[in-house]
Design a protein around this motif. Structure first.
Motif, PDB file in Angstrom:
ATOM      1  N   LEU B  46       0.820  -1.211   0.000  1.00  0.00           N
ATOM      2  CA  LEU B  46       0.000   0.000   0.000  1.00  0.00           C
ATOM      3  C   LEU B  46       0.851   1.256   0.000  1.00  0.00           C
ATOM      4  O   LEU B  46       0.598   2.205  -0.741  1.00  0.00           O
ATOM      5  N   ILE B  47       1.851   1.244   0.868  1.00  0.00           N
ATOM      6  CA  ILE B  47       2.605   2.474   1.063  1.00  0.00           C
ATOM      7  C   ILE B  47       3.962   2.124   1.669  1.00  0.00           C
ATOM      8  O   ILE B  47       4.078   1.155   2.423  1.00  0.00           O
ATOM      9  N   LEU B  48       4.970   2.884   1.298  1.00  0.00           N
ATOM     10  CA  LEU B  48       6.322   2.683   1.814  1.00  0.00           C
ATOM     11  C   LEU B  48       6.796   3.993   2.404  1.00  0.00           C
ATOM     12  O   LEU B  48       6.643   5.059   1.789  1.00  0.00           O
ATOM     13  N   ILE B  49       7.360   3.949   3.599  1.00  0.00           N
ATOM     14  CA  ILE B  49       7.846   5.166   4.238  1.00  0.00           C
ATOM     15  C   ILE B  49       9.261   4.917   4.717  1.00  0.00           C
ATOM     16  O   ILE B  49       9.572   3.862   5.289  1.00  0.00           O
ATOM     17  N   ARG B  50      10.136   5.873   4.446  1.00  0.00           N
ATOM     18  CA  ARG B  50      11.551   5.724   4.783  1.00  0.00           C
ATOM     19  C   ARG B  50      11.859   6.386   6.114  1.00  0.00           C
ATOM     20  O   ARG B  50      11.108   7.216   6.612  1.00  0.00           O
ATOM     21  N   SER B  51      13.022   6.050   6.646  1.00  0.00           N
ATOM     22  CA  SER B  51      13.398   6.533   7.977  1.00  0.00           C
ATOM     23  C   SER B  51      13.585   8.046   8.017  1.00  0.00           C
ATOM     24  O   SER B  51      13.514   8.650   9.087  1.00  0.00           O
ATOM     25  N   ASN B  52      13.797   8.678   6.853  1.00  0.00           N
ATOM     26  CA  ASN B  52      13.947  10.138   6.843  1.00  0.00           C
ATOM     27  C   ASN B  52      12.618  10.851   6.571  1.00  0.00           C
ATOM     28  O   ASN B  52      12.581  12.073   6.396  1.00  0.00           O
ATOM     29  N   GLU B  53      11.536  10.096   6.536  1.00  0.00           N
ATOM     30  CA  GLU B  53      10.208  10.661   6.350  1.00  0.00           C
ATOM     31  C   GLU B  53       9.396  10.430   7.612  1.00  0.00           C
ATOM     32  O   GLU B  53       9.449   9.353   8.199  1.00  0.00           O
ATOM     33  N   ARG B  54       8.623  11.408   7.985  1.00  0.00           N
ATOM     34  CA  ARG B  54       7.781  11.241   9.173  1.00  0.00           C
ATOM     35  C   ARG B  54       6.360  10.890   8.785  1.00  0.00           C
ATOM     36  O   ARG B  54       5.618  10.300   9.581  1.00  0.00           O
ATOM     37  N   GLU B  55       5.990  11.243   7.547  1.00  0.00           N
ATOM     38  CA  GLU B  55       4.625  11.010   7.112  1.00  0.00           C
ATOM     39  C   GLU B  55       4.621  10.793   5.603  1.00  0.00           C
ATOM     40  O   GLU B  55       5.398  11.383   4.870  1.00  0.00           O
ATOM     41  N   LYS B  56       3.703   9.924   5.165  1.00  0.00           N
ATOM     42  CA  LYS B  56       3.550   9.661   3.737  1.00  0.00           C
ATOM     43  C   LYS B  56       2.078   9.457   3.471  1.00  0.00           C
ATOM     44  O   LYS B  56       1.383   8.757   4.222  1.00  0.00           O
TER      45      LYS B  56
END
Lengths: 114, 112
Positions: B46-56
């Motif tokens: 569904l969705i991928l979020i990286r460690s340098n992102e707080r929200e996606k």
């Protein structure tokens, strides 16, 4: 989107027999995976495969398990001999890159060992 | 060790409601992914979020990642009956790049 096909969708065999689960991965993908899911539980990593070799395997990938992609098309999981505890749904997945950031899964093969 | 662990829940809500599912980790990871698995099907990302992102965000989906507390959440706004599925978070440990480890899943039932 990209499709991973698994054949058959359901297989019933007697304990001790050999079984081969087939997976047709996304055509340009290079990395292939098998996961095992017992009913109601989480998906558990079995093995990944690249360039004709096993890259990593888990403790669930017993000596009776083997994987190969003999003709460059189907990626197979063979269990010989099967045991009762091998009953589960086996999911194949493939990815384009090693980072496993997007895996595409098939619909699974439900294996029932009697 | 368990790379990804999810608060095992079975949620039942009415169509149109919002829902948030949580996931926590015991070890460092660089990428968190959320997958949805419908009955009889394989998981779909569904969705991928990286460690340098707080929200996606992606459509009605919103994922958050808090590396300090090693936790992630997935929110769905305006749920539909077709959102009924099991939702898994999955982690890729930084030193095990090609192994994706799934959490235990949250079973979501959306009544029409």
């Amino acid at each position: 989107g990209p499709k991973v096909l698994q054949i058959p969708s359901h297989q019933i065999i007697d304990m001790g027999q050999m079984v081969t689960l087939n997976c047709d991965p996304v055509s340009n993908h290079l990395y292939f995976y098998w996961y095992k899911q017992i009913l109601g539980q989480q998906m558990e990593f079995l093995v990944n495969f690249y360039n004709g070799k096993v890259m990593e395997k888990s403790k669930l990938f017993k000596d009776q398990f083997s994987v190969e992609r003999p003709d460059g098309s189907y990626f197979t999981l063979k269990i010989q001999p099967t045991a009762l505890e091998d009953s589960a749904v086996y999911f194949c997945a493939s990815s384009l890159e090693q980072s496993a950031e997007t895996l595409y899964f098939g619909s699974g093969t439900r294996l029932t060992v009697l | 060790s368990q790379w990804g662990e999810e608060n095992l829940q079975a949620l039942s809500i009415q169509e149109g409601e919002d829902v948030t599912m949580n996931c926590s980790y015991k070890t460092y990871t660089t990428v968190v992914q959320w997958y949805r698995q419908k009955s009889g099907k394989g998981p779909a990302q569904l969705i991928l979020i990286r460690s340098n992102e707080r929200e996606k965000r992606s459509g009605r989906l919103r994922a958050t990642l808090d590396t300090s507390s090693q936790s992630s959440s997935l929110s769905i706004t305006g749920t539909l009956a077709t959102d009924t599925a099991v939702y898994f978070c999955a982690a890729t440990p930084s030193n095990m790049g090609y192994k994706l480890t799934f959490g235990t899943g949250t079973s979501l039932l959306v009544d029409p």
